[in-house]
Design an enzyme around this catalytic site. Sequence first.
Site, mmCIF file in Angstrom:
data_model
loop_
_atom_site.group_PDB
_atom_site.id
_atom_site.type_symbol
_atom_site.label_atom_id
_atom_site.label_comp_id
_atom_site.label_asym_id
_atom_site.label_seq_id
_atom_site.Cartn_x
_atom_site.Cartn_y
_atom_site.Cartn_z
ATOM 1 N N LYS A 146 -14.559 2.772 -6.934
ATOM 2 C CA LYS A 146 -14.723 1.770 -6.193
ATOM 3 C C LYS A 146 -14.903 0.413 -7.208
ATOM 4 O O LYS A 146 -14.439 -0.651 -7.362
ATOM 5 C CB LYS A 146 -15.506 1.412 -5.118
ATOM 6 C CG LYS A 146 -15.620 0.377 -4.347
ATOM 7 C CD LYS A 146 -16.624 0.128 -3.339
ATOM 8 C CE LYS A 146 -18.009 0.040 -3.871
ATOM 9 N NZ LYS A 146 -19.176 -0.297 -3.090
ATOM 10 N N ASP A 164 -14.434 -0.171 -0.002
ATOM 11 C CA ASP A 164 -15.801 -0.437 0.337
ATOM 12 C C ASP A 164 -15.889 0.061 1.643
ATOM 13 O O ASP A 164 -14.949 0.389 2.710
ATOM 14 C CB ASP A 164 -16.543 -1.445 0.116
ATOM 15 C CG ASP A 164 -16.261 -2.740 0.743
ATOM 16 O OD1 ASP A 164 -15.133 -2.640 1.711
ATOM 17 O OD2 ASP A 164 -16.640 -3.908 0.884
#
Length: 236
Positions: A146, A164
């Site tokens: 991420k 997320d």
Amino acid sequence: MAGRNSENAQTRKPLAKRPRARRLPAAEAARIEAIFARLAEANPEPKGELLYTNPFTLLVAVVLSAQATDAGVNKATPALFAIADTPEKMVALGEDRVREAIKTIGLFRTKAKNVVALSQLLIERHGGEVPQDRDALTALPGVGRKTANVVLNIAFHLPTIAVDTHIFRISNRLPLAKGATPEAVEKGLEAVVPEKYLLHAHHWLILHGRYVCKARKPECARCILYDLCKFKEKTA
């Protein structure tokens, strides 16, 4: 955007090829197109909310934001970046002083250690520059997929999707692409988001999830996607 990487596009290692676009029913393809068209109309140039001055400080800020809020990170980093905005300066600052600078951020001890360690590796492996390559980024301490995707998207304008908790929730809730893991959702979104919206897709979804489609109490009454949403528990 400032930083030594700003004119380094010619050395960029290409991302893995985008997954083949899913062949969706016409109605579903139109619904997804409409979702992103509305998000784009409402916010044509979405921005991340972390403060940074160059690719290196962006990388550090994103590492610090793990299990912390952007607002909390932004309170600590301006003073840190004022004295350490390059890997060389961060290493010279040292772990003790970095730890003191970020002590208001959750997990600050581990994060201080990672920030100094990743800075040292950037010097040793990449000439002090932030690499424009996901695998090279995720090889750094404290940098997951991420984090790498955020840096590639914001610093280098690559069409990555950083999943997320907000994107994971919204993608399964609307739905856009269902998945049991962040990477599954990421790959699903890459296959269904129209290419012209890919660059900003994760920003639009993060902001929508953070301020409108909240986890506990989605504010459906002011949602611009209300009629396009299939979430069974949405409120009137």
